[in-house]
Write an enzyme that holds these catalytic residues in place. Structure first.
Site: not given
Ligand code: NAD
Length: 256
Positions: A15, A83, A146, A150
């Site tokens: 994302i 993010n 989580y 959020k």
């Molecule tokens: N994938 C889904 O279904 C979904 C749904 C709703 C919300 N989200 C939210 O969207 C955002 C991105 O999710 P995603 O699915 O792309 O996740 P992802 O796991 O693909 O990416 C998350 C990134 O955050 C980085 N990260 C982890 N801990 C960290 C820290 N302490 N400091 C800095 N960076 C850190 C990781 O290295 C990774 O690159 C998140 O906040 C997630 O909660 C995701």
């Protein structure tokens, strides 16, 4: 002209990379801030000129301060996207105190630490903040620590909007539904049909993709949203509006 900078935390992820690509349309420099510097560097190389990888641990206030020092020397931070996020515990029953704290630290404290470190730069630029929360902060869909974090992040957005509005800062939340990313790897292994099964609950009959989230972020960060602050925009293919199968059961009507 000073460079217009957008900072995206957790931007090595699926994302985050989509948001970075979208924001490059109206920013000069995109800082890909991530705990995983190698992955952020790979992402920057793939995305091209103007993308700057940076090591950041959002749970560490000193790391956030170091990033703020670095960006102050690069130009004007006009956009911050909080993010970075992930979840460990799947149910309250299986949550440990340690997991609760880790989920809260990453998904709530981290957004505050990053904002706190960049507040002066955002005041100077009358900047925009977009916090990436989740439908999990709006209803119960599993992953309790989580989800609570959020929900807290959505409230943090309002706190910033109300207190910092006088400086011209806007803060909004985007709450995605299910997005197929690396965060789902374990669940996709446990159930290869997890995304098809999830899609059945969504009014639009599909799950969300990273570009859907990125377009919403791009809008909220842009002057098109100049009068919008403190809101939470679900990007969820209708999930929080209602579930067609339940409406069918409750109404006993095939119209749903
Ligand atoms: N994938 C889904 O279904 C979904 C749904 C709703 C919300 N989200 C939210 O969207 C955002 C991105 O999710 P995603 O699915 O792309 O996740 P992802 O796991 O693909 O990416 C998350 C990134 O955050 C980085 N990260 C982890 N801990 C960290 C820290 N302490 N400091 C800095 N960076 C850190 C990781 O290295 C990774 O690159 C998140 O906040 C997630 O909660 C995701």
């Amino acid at each position: 002209m000073t460079s217009r900078i957008a900072i995206i935390t957790g931007s090595a992820g699926d994302i985050g990379r989509a948001i970075a690509a979208r924001l490059s349309n109206d920013h000069d420099i995109i800082v890909l801030a991530d705990l995983d510097l190698e992955a952020a560097t790979r992402a920057a190389e793939k995305l091209g000129d103007g993308f700057v990888p940076m090591k950041l641990d959002v749970t560490d206030a000193d790391s956030c301060a170091a990033m703020a020092t670095a960006t102050a020397a690069m130009g004007d931070v006009v956009t911050l996207v909080n993010n970075a996020g992930a979840s460990r515990a799947v149910s309250l029953h299986s949550t440990s105190v340690e997991n609760w704290q880790l989920d809260r630290s990453l998904n709530l404290d981290g957004a505050y630490f990053v904002f706190q470190a960049l507040a002066d730069q955002l005041i100077a630029s009358k900047g925009a903040i977009v916090n990436i929360a989740s439908v999990n902060g709006m209803g119960v869909f599993g992953h309790p620590a989580y989800s609570a974090a959020k929900a807290g992040m959505t409230h943090l957005t309002k706190l910033i909007a109300v207190e910092y509005g006088k400086y011209g800062i806007r803060a909004n939340t985007v709450a995605p539904g299910t997005v197929r990313t690396q965060a789902w790897e374990d669940r996709a292994v446990a159930n290869p049909n997890v995304f098809e099964e999830a899609a059945e609950h969504y009014a639009l009959g599909r799950i969300v993709n990273p570009d859907d989230v990125a377009e919403a972020v791009g809008f909220l960060a842009s002057p098109l949203a100049a009068a919008i602050t403190g809101v939470c925009l679900p990007v969820d293919c209708g999930l929080t509006a209602g579930i067609p199968a339940l409406a069918r059961t409750f109404s006993q009507s095939d119209d749903y």
